[in-house]
Design a protein around this motif. Structure first.
Motif, mmCIF file in Angstrom:
data_model
loop_
_atom_site.group_PDB
_atom_site.id
_atom_site.type_symbol
_atom_site.label_atom_id
_atom_site.label_comp_id
_atom_site.label_asym_id
_atom_site.label_seq_id
_atom_site.Cartn_x
_atom_site.Cartn_y
_atom_site.Cartn_z
ATOM 1 N N CYS A 271 7.011 2.835 7.453
ATOM 2 C CA CYS A 271 6.495 2.274 6.193
ATOM 3 C C CYS A 271 7.359 1.098 5.763
ATOM 4 C CB CYS A 271 6.475 3.331 5.094
ATOM 5 S SG CYS A 271 5.261 4.626 5.346
ATOM 6 N N ALA A 272 8.660 1.323 5.741
ATOM 7 C CA ALA A 272 9.577 0.275 5.302
ATOM 8 C C ALA A 272 9.434 -0.975 6.176
ATOM 9 C CB ALA A 272 11.017 0.781 5.333
ATOM 10 N N ARG A 273 9.177 -0.765 7.459
ATOM 11 C CA ARG A 273 9.085 -1.891 8.385
ATOM 12 C C ARG A 273 7.935 -2.838 8.046
ATOM 13 N NH1 ARG A 273 12.021 -2.773 12.613
ATOM 14 N NH2 ARG A 273 11.357 -4.375 14.068
ATOM 15 N N VAL B 51 4.740 1.321 0.831
ATOM 16 C CA VAL B 51 5.564 2.091 -0.101
ATOM 17 C C VAL B 51 5.391 3.569 0.233
ATOM 18 C CG1 VAL B 51 5.977 2.567 -2.546
ATOM 19 C CG2 VAL B 51 5.021 0.346 -1.824
ATOM 20 N N HIS B 52 6.459 4.249 0.656
ATOM 21 C CA HIS B 52 6.246 5.664 0.981
ATOM 22 C C HIS B 52 6.480 6.558 -0.217
ATOM 23 C CE1 HIS B 52 10.611 6.380 1.471
ATOM 24 N NE2 HIS B 52 10.677 5.446 2.392
ATOM 25 N N SER B 53 5.752 7.649 -0.200
ATOM 26 C CA SER B 53 5.982 8.682 -1.197
ATOM 27 C C SER B 53 6.047 10.001 -0.447
ATOM 28 C CB SER B 53 4.864 8.685 -2.235
ATOM 29 O OG SER B 53 5.212 9.580 -3.269
ATOM 30 N N ASP C 6 0.850 -1.204 0.000
ATOM 31 C CA ASP C 6 0.000 0.000 0.000
ATOM 32 C C ASP C 6 0.880 1.247 0.000
ATOM 33 O OD1 ASP C 6 -2.140 -1.666 0.137
ATOM 34 O OD2 ASP C 6 -2.677 -1.185 2.221
ATOM 35 N N ARG C 7 0.389 2.326 -0.588
ATOM 36 C CA ARG C 7 1.157 3.561 -0.624
ATOM 37 C C ARG C 7 0.744 4.519 0.491
ATOM 38 N NH1 ARG C 7 -0.361 0.467 -4.133
ATOM 39 N NH2 ARG C 7 -1.718 1.935 -5.179
ATOM 40 N N THR D 102 -3.248 5.663 0.412
ATOM 41 C CA THR D 102 -4.437 5.435 1.249
ATOM 42 C C THR D 102 -4.337 6.187 2.571
ATOM 43 O OG1 THR D 102 -3.428 3.422 2.150
ATOM 44 C CG2 THR D 102 -4.902 3.155 0.267
ATOM 45 N N VAL D 103 -3.114 6.464 2.996
ATOM 46 C CA VAL D 103 -2.901 7.172 4.259
ATOM 47 C C VAL D 103 -1.908 8.302 4.006
ATOM 48 C CG1 VAL D 103 -1.908 6.973 6.584
ATOM 49 C CG2 VAL D 103 -3.385 5.152 5.708
ATOM 50 N N LEU D 104 -2.110 9.433 4.686
ATOM 51 C CA LEU D 104 -1.158 10.542 4.619
ATOM 52 C C LEU D 104 -0.649 10.843 6.023
ATOM 53 C CD1 LEU D 104 0.288 12.913 3.250
ATOM 54 C CD2 LEU D 104 -1.788 14.266 3.564
#
Ligand code: WT7
Length: 646
Positions: free
Chosen positions: A156-158, A162-164, A137-138, A185-187
């Motif tokens: 996120c990495a853990r 996928v971070h943006s 998920d992003r 999906t999450v900010l």
């Protein structure tokens, strides 16, 4: 005849200081050349050895590389986790060691040990899981430069999300475009951040972005940075409350080496920004290795890179590379000249920084502000200086070395790109003799070439810069647009990665990157990198900064237009304009005498400090610009330039 002519010749050479070389990880040219030879002889064996040295692999990889141009897969079948490698691996040995040393713009200092960072990452990772985030998920990240930015990326990495990261200086509209494209999906955001003494309204921007339409976005997690707790609305969660409720025990999600790690948007010369995709294994190996090689980190070092996590430098060389190496990374929230022109020097002295990494645009700005500011502070803790982001002109390089490094610290001019994931061309400070303005030689395992228009190798001379073999941290694709990936990077010469840059190789095999090929001008049959003319202008004692563009000219094909900002004590005048034109003619040759020289109070720059020459081209041509200005730092600069025109 080669395709791009270069004219500035720089003959100064600085050998690595013997003391430095003695203690360095790579301490001689022989050692460097041996590594290069090892990589050239058997790439698979070379990379397999590096990958095993740099990372913990939960499942060992089998095949090292699967290369079906333009698609590469590295360390096949291996599983790992980047957060585990940055944190768990250092525990308990480094539990009490500082991982992050932070100073806010208002001046408060916060230190997180490896143990504390580990716990905070685990809590946020569990909080994300509780919000339904799963591997793949992003998650969008829109934060000021506070430790939570690193915590967010690591969380996120853990869990394999996928971070943006979107730079906190971007507008609501730019944020919306990126999050929508990524399908976040999450900010993860904050109520605000401090910059230039003011508050950046991050939460207000995040809300406006959501209102403008991000169909996938379900949750916004808000870190409280400002004194007054914000009133949250439906779909928004308080960061601290979520983390307090979450367990500090979060086993890493072991992901495949090719599992997507992050998407980072970068602008091209045309069209919407490209979502550059990096994957886990290869990126991590190279971030770890290059940080140690290039910055020559040692136990107990304090390392300070001024980049924001919104740029790739912040990913690879503020967060991941230093933490993979168990170093202390210094993070500063604010503007480099707030509250005064000596803020960075004060930070270096206060935090006893050993290694400092910044951009030429900052170096030139400090040069302009005057030597008295760095001279006020004790910079004796510094051992090494780095530069990245654009060609550094020899004057700025020398100033950096002499005034900041006090003649004692090697300077590493590191060439790389968002797409390359990590540094590809750079001196190794204990091994490579440096020349001011040159990124020098490729790192071991990297095979760049300069090619002419026909694709022939240019041994000595200028042309387009390619990388001819795949490397572990190369981008895998453009998110959602593999065709654009192929066209942008592999259409020029099939199978070879085109950097978009022009470069010159000198007789010693040194690379002199002269900028984007769309920043070249054709003057009297010579294609010149505008950077060279700019460098000639800046070598004049009265000039602070210069940008050069071409203007279509009926007679000459292209006329040279120079935009110049002068040093603080200098008055622009007709006489000075004439003097500067003559200076360029003297430095480069009469054919390069500028046709038009205009003084400007400021130049239009991107938020990462790059001069936006495509905007200046329109100003020079007297046209209204139809260009995308969303990455422009300060719109009023452009308006001022236009007015001068009338
Ligand atoms: C472009 C990449 C890589 C992190 C920051 C920029 C230019 C970068 C150098 C250097 C000459 C440089 C190139 C490159 N560039 N470093 N040391 N010497 N030019 O990342 O935004 O992806 O930009 O920056 O033109 O292609 P980016």
């Amino acid at each position: 005849m080669s395709d791009i002519s270069t004219v500035l010749q720089e003959h100064r050479v600085f050998a690595p200081p013997p003391d430095f070389a003695k203690k360095a990880h790579i301490g001689s040219l022989e050692q460097y050349r041996a590594l290069c030879a090892e990589a050239a002889a058997d790439g698979d064996a070379f990379w397999a050895a590096r990958a095993k040295e740099e990372l913990h692999w939960q499942t060992p990889f089998g095949q090292v590389l699967d290369w079906k141009p333009p698609h590469a897969r590295w360390f096949l079948g291996g599983t790992t986790n980047l957060a585990f490698n940055c944190l768990d691996r250092h525990l308990p040995k480094r539990a009490a060691q500082e991982a992050i040393r932070f100073e806010g713009e208002p001046g408060e200092v916060r230190v997180l040990t490896y143990q504390q960072l580990f716990e905070q990452v685990c809590r946020l990772a569990n909080a994300l899981k509780a919000l339904g985030v799963k591997a793949g998920d992003r998650v969008g990240i829109y934060l000021p430069m506070v430790p939570e930015a690193a915590i967010a990326m690591l969380a996120c990495a853990r869990i394999g999300a996928v971070h943006s990261v979107v730079f906190g200086g971007f507008s609501a509209e730019a944020l919306r475009d990126r999050l929508a494209d990524a399908g976040a999906t999450v900010l993860l955001t904050a109520d605000g951040g401090y910059r230039k003494g003011a508050v950046v309204p991050l939460l207000a921007n995040a809300r406006a972005a959501k209102a403008a339409g991000i169909p996938t976005l379900q949750h916004t997690v808000v870190f409280q940075r400002l004194p007054q707790a914000p009133a949250l609305v439906a779909g928004e969660h308080d960061w601290a409350a979520l983390c307090a409720r979450a367990s500090a025990d979060c086993p890493p999600t072991w992901v495949d080496s090719e599992h997507p790690l992050f998407i980072l948007y970068t602008s091209g010369s045309t069209g919407k920004p490209k979502g550059v995709l990096h994957t886990t294994g290869g990126y991590s190996v190279w971030a770890s290795l290059t940080t140690r090689w290039v910055f020559d980190l040692h136990e107990g070092d304090r390392y300070f890179c001024t980049a924001d996590v919104g740029w790739v430098t912040g990913h690879s060389y503020v967060v991941y590379g230093p933490l993979l190496n168990g170093t202390t990374t210094v993070i500063y929230e604010g503007a480099p000249t707030t509250p005064g022109p000596d803020r960075l020097w004060q930070l270096i002295a206060a935090h006893q920084v050993n290694v400092f990494y910044t951009a030429p645009t900052a170096i030139r700005a400090f040069m302009r502000l005057g030597d008295e500011h760095p001279r006020k502070h004790d910079l004796s803790s510094l051992r090494l200086l780095g530069s990245v982001g654009e060609p550094i002109n020899p004057e700025a390089w020398m100033w950096y070395r002499d005034v900041i490094g006090q003649g004692r610290c090697p300077v590493v001019d590191t060439w790389w790109q968002t797409e390359t994931g990590g540094i590809l061309i750079s001196p190794l400070p204990g091994a490579t003799p440096t020349k001011p303005g040159s990124a020098t030689l490729p790192l071991p395992g990297i095979f760049p070439e300069v090619l002419d228009q026909k694709g022939n190798r240019v041994e000595v001379g200028a042309g387009k810069l390619f990388v001819t073999r795949p490397w572990p941290s190369m981008l895998r694709t453009v998110w959602g647009d593999d065709e654009r990936f192929q066209k942008t990077y592999f259409a020029e010469r099939p199978g070879l990665y085109f950097t978009g840059d022009g470069a010159r190789r000198d007789a010693d095999g040194y690379f002199w990157v002269i900028g984007r090929v769309d920043d070249v001008v054709n003057v009297a049959g010579h294609r010149l990198g505008t950077a060279e003319i700019e460098s000639a202008l800046v070598s004049h004692g009265k000039v602070a900064e210069a940008a050069v563009v071409g203007r279509p000219d009926a007679l000459k094909g292209t006329a040279l237009v120079c935009f110049v900002t002068v040093k603080a004590s200098v008055e622009p005048s007709e006489a000075l304009a004439a003097e500067l034109k003559a200076h360029v003619a003297k430095e480069i040759g009469a054919f390069a005498r500028p046709d038009d020289l205009r003084f400007a109070a400021a130049l239009p720059k991107t938020r990462s400090g790059k001069i936006m020459r495509r905007l200046l081209r329109d100003v020079a041509a007297g046209q209204d610009s139809k260009q995308d200005t969303t990455t422009l730092e300060d719109l009023s600069v452009l308006a001022a330039l236009r007015q001068d025109d009338e």
